[in-house]
Write a protein that holds these residues in place. Sequence first.
Motif, short mmCIF file in Angstrom:
data_model
loop_
_atom_site.label_atom_id
_atom_site.label_comp_id
_atom_site.label_asym_id
_atom_site.label_seq_id
_atom_site.Cartn_x
_atom_site.Cartn_y
_atom_site.Cartn_z
N ALA A 153 106.80 -10.43 25.70
CA ALA A 153 106.34 -9.18 26.31
C ALA A 153 104.83 -9.16 26.44
CB ALA A 153 106.83 -7.99 25.49
N GLY A 154 104.14 -9.68 25.44
CA GLY A 154 102.68 -9.72 25.50
C GLY A 154 102.18 -10.60 26.62
N LEU A 155 102.85 -11.71 26.87
CA LEU A 155 102.48 -12.58 27.97
C LEU A 155 102.78 -11.92 29.32
CD1 LEU A 155 101.58 -15.26 29.17
CD2 LEU A 155 103.86 -16.19 28.69
N ALA A 156 103.95 -11.35 29.44
CA ALA A 156 104.33 -10.70 30.69
C ALA A 156 103.44 -9.50 31.00
CB ALA A 156 105.79 -10.27 30.64
N ALA A 157 102.92 -8.84 29.95
CA ALA A 157 102.10 -7.65 30.16
C ALA A 157 100.81 -7.93 30.90
CB ALA A 157 101.80 -7.00 28.81
N LEU A 158 100.37 -9.18 30.89
CA LEU A 158 99.14 -9.52 31.60
C LEU A 158 99.22 -9.18 33.08
CD1 LEU A 158 98.08 -12.95 30.07
CD2 LEU A 158 96.76 -10.83 30.06
N ALA A 159 100.43 -9.23 33.62
CA ALA A 159 100.59 -8.98 35.05
C ALA A 159 100.16 -7.59 35.46
CB ALA A 159 102.04 -9.21 35.46
N ALA A 160 100.17 -6.64 34.53
CA ALA A 160 99.77 -5.27 34.85
C ALA A 160 98.37 -4.96 34.40
CB ALA A 160 100.76 -4.29 34.20
N ALA A 161 97.67 -5.98 33.90
CA ALA A 161 96.37 -5.72 33.27
C ALA A 161 95.26 -5.58 34.28
CB ALA A 161 96.02 -6.85 32.30
N VAL A 183 87.43 -4.77 36.81
CA VAL A 183 87.39 -6.14 37.26
C VAL A 183 88.80 -6.72 37.14
CG1 VAL A 183 86.72 -6.96 34.97
CG2 VAL A 183 86.36 -8.43 36.95
N ALA A 184 89.28 -7.36 38.19
CA ALA A 184 90.62 -7.94 38.17
C ALA A 184 90.59 -9.26 37.41
CB ALA A 184 91.12 -8.15 39.59
N LEU A 185 91.73 -9.62 36.87
CA LEU A 185 91.89 -10.89 36.18
C LEU A 185 92.60 -11.87 37.10
CD1 LEU A 185 93.17 -9.48 32.76
CD2 LEU A 185 90.81 -10.01 33.40
N ASP A 186 92.22 -13.13 37.03
CA ASP A 186 92.88 -14.15 37.83
C ASP A 186 94.13 -14.61 37.08
OD1 ASP A 186 93.75 -16.25 39.32
OD2 ASP A 186 91.85 -17.32 39.37
N LEU A 187 95.25 -14.04 37.42
CA LEU A 187 96.49 -14.35 36.72
C LEU A 187 97.18 -15.58 37.29
CD1 LEU A 187 97.89 -10.77 36.14
CD2 LEU A 187 96.45 -12.18 34.66
N THR A 188 96.53 -16.27 38.21
CA THR A 188 97.05 -17.57 38.64
C THR A 188 96.51 -18.69 37.76
OG1 THR A 188 95.25 -18.08 40.22
CG2 THR A 188 97.11 -16.73 41.01
N ARG A 189 95.59 -18.36 36.87
CA ARG A 189 95.01 -19.35 35.95
C ARG A 189 95.04 -18.77 34.54
NH1 ARG A 189 89.21 -20.63 37.76
NH2 ARG A 189 89.19 -18.43 38.37
N VAL A 190 96.13 -19.00 33.84
CA VAL A 190 96.32 -18.48 32.50
C VAL A 190 96.60 -19.64 31.55
CG1 VAL A 190 97.74 -17.01 31.00
CG2 VAL A 190 97.19 -16.27 33.33
N ALA A 191 95.92 -19.64 30.42
CA ALA A 191 96.19 -20.60 29.34
C ALA A 191 96.75 -19.83 28.15
CB ALA A 191 94.93 -21.35 28.93
N VAL A 192 97.77 -20.38 27.52
CA VAL A 192 98.35 -19.79 26.31
C VAL A 192 98.03 -20.71 25.15
CG1 VAL A 192 100.44 -18.98 25.18
CG2 VAL A 192 100.18 -18.68 27.65
N GLY A 220 104.57 -12.41 36.45
CA GLY A 220 103.50 -12.51 37.42
C GLY A 220 102.30 -13.29 36.95
N ALA A 221 102.20 -13.54 35.63
CA ALA A 221 101.12 -14.36 35.10
C ALA A 221 101.54 -15.83 35.20
CB ALA A 221 100.83 -13.99 33.65
N ARG A 222 100.69 -16.65 35.82
CA ARG A 222 101.00 -18.06 36.03
C ARG A 222 100.31 -18.90 34.96
NH1 ARG A 222 98.82 -22.35 39.22
NH2 ARG A 222 100.42 -23.64 40.23
N VAL A 223 101.08 -19.46 34.05
CA VAL A 223 100.54 -20.26 32.95
C VAL A 223 100.39 -21.70 33.43
CG1 VAL A 223 100.88 -21.07 30.58
CG2 VAL A 223 101.65 -18.77 31.25
N VAL A 224 99.15 -22.19 33.40
CA VAL A 224 98.88 -23.56 33.86
C VAL A 224 98.51 -24.49 32.71
CG1 VAL A 224 98.19 -22.79 36.15
CG2 VAL A 224 96.46 -23.00 34.34
N LEU A 225 98.34 -23.94 31.50
CA LEU A 225 97.97 -24.76 30.34
C LEU A 225 98.53 -24.13 29.08
CD1 LEU A 225 96.27 -27.19 29.23
CD2 LEU A 225 94.41 -25.53 28.89
N ALA A 226 99.16 -24.97 28.24
CA ALA A 226 99.63 -24.54 26.92
C ALA A 226 98.90 -25.38 25.88
CB ALA A 226 101.14 -24.74 26.80
N VAL A 227 98.36 -24.72 24.85
CA VAL A 227 97.52 -25.40 23.87
C VAL A 227 98.05 -25.16 22.47
CG1 VAL A 227 95.19 -25.69 22.96
CG2 VAL A 227 95.52 -25.07 25.37
#
Length: 417
Positions: free
Chosen positions: A204-212, A241-250, A281-288
Motif C-alpha cells: 500500500a505504501g508503494l502504491a500510494a506514491l501514485a497519488a502523491a 511539485v510533481a514527482l516523476d513516478l516513472t523513475r522509482v527505486a525501492v 501507477g508508480a513505475r519501479v525501475v530499480l530494487a536495492v
Amino acid sequence: MIEVLVVVGPGVVADAGLLEEIAAREFAAAGVSGTLVHARDASHVLSLLSSPEGAGCVVVLLGPSGEVRSLIGRDLGAVVWVDVERADGVTAGEGATHLHGRGVGGLAWGIRHAVHRVRHPSRRIAYGPLPEQWGELYLPDLPDVGEPPVVMLIHGGYWRSIWAADIMGPLCADLAGRGLAVWNLEYRRPDLHGWDATTADVAAGLAALAAARAPHAHASDALPPDGFPSGALPPGTDGTVALDLTRVAVVGHSAGAQLALRAVADAAGEAAGGAHAVAGGARVVLAVSLAGVLDLVEGDRRWVGTGAVGAALGGRAPEGRAAPPYADASPLLRLPLRVRQLVVQGAADDLDLVDFSRRYARAAAEAGDEVTYLEMPGDHFDVINPATPIWQATAETIAQALAGDPTPRGQIGRQLT
C-alpha cells in the motif's frame, strides 16, 4: 546552533553518569549544544517542555511514572519520547515521536532523530487509517530539479516493532541532497500485527506514491497531513511539485530489503512486460538490497536474528520444497524479479547475510535479471551510514540508475576498496 534539551524523567533506571556520557557524545557528533536535566515529576517535565529551551529539539527519557507517561499523547510539539524498555501500543501526540525497546542506547537514537528533524524537515503523510501507516516525504535540496525521481526506503530491524523509520533518516537527507525525492515508509510489523499486515502495508505504501504530490517549502498547506489528495498537479501550480513516478527505486535495509524485493516481485508480476514493476501507477525501475535477508528458508534454519524469520512469518521453514508464506516471501524464491537490481553487502557483516547476498545476486543473474553486486568493507550499519564509502558508492549507483545511466547486464563480482 541547534540547542537540544534532554529531560530524564523520574524513575528512569539507568546510571546518571552514563546518560550524561551518551548525551555529550551525541551532542558533539551532531555539532549541537545541549543540556540534560533530571525532572522531579510530571509538572517539572511539563514546565521544561513549555520553557524557551523546550521550543526546539527535545528528547524525554521516560520512566515508569504514570503522570509523565500521560503527557506522551498530548500535543506538546515535536518531542521525541524514548522508552529504554519495550513499550508497545504507545501513540505520541501530533508532531511527536515515540522510540522504545532499544535500551539505554535509545537515548542516542532519540537525540539523532530530534536533530535530524530540525535540520531536514519532511512531511508525514498517512497512506492508511492506522497509527503505523504513514511515510515521510522529503523533497530534493537542489533547486530547479523539475520532477524528481523517487526513492522509497524501507527500514529493517528483523521485522520487530522496536525499530522504526527513524533509522533511515540519514539516508533521506543524503538522497535529497542528490536531487532525489524520498519516501521513508513506516509499516505495521508482524510481531504485533502479523505477516499479512506487514506485506499489505508495504504494498500500500508503494502504491500510494501514485497519488502523491509534494509541497514546496513555502507551501506547507498544499498537502493535508492526514492523507493524499486525489490526483496530482504539474509543477508550479498551487505551489506544488510533481514527482516523476516513472523513475522509482525501492530500497530496503536488512529485513526491509526482503520486504522491498518481495513488494517489487509482486508488482512486477502484475506489470505487462519490460524491466520494471508497476504499483498503482508508480513505475519501479530499480530494487536495492542493503545487507538484506534474502534467503528466508536458510535464514530460519540458521536461526538468523535469534529466530527472527520464523517469528515474523508465523512458523518454521518447511522441509523440502518451500510453501507459502516462505515461497511468496523469500526473495531468492521469487526470481526472476524482472527489475534491475543492486545488491549491496558489507564484508564485515554477519557471514550468513554475506552468503545470502552473494548467492542471491548470482541466482538473479542466472535467472536473466540485470543485477549489480557491490561488496565493500563495512558492517551491517555502514550500508546506511552516509559517511561510509560503501554508502557513497551505493547512492551514486542509485542516482545514476534513476538518471537512466545503464550498467553492464549481469554484472557480478565484489567491488573492493
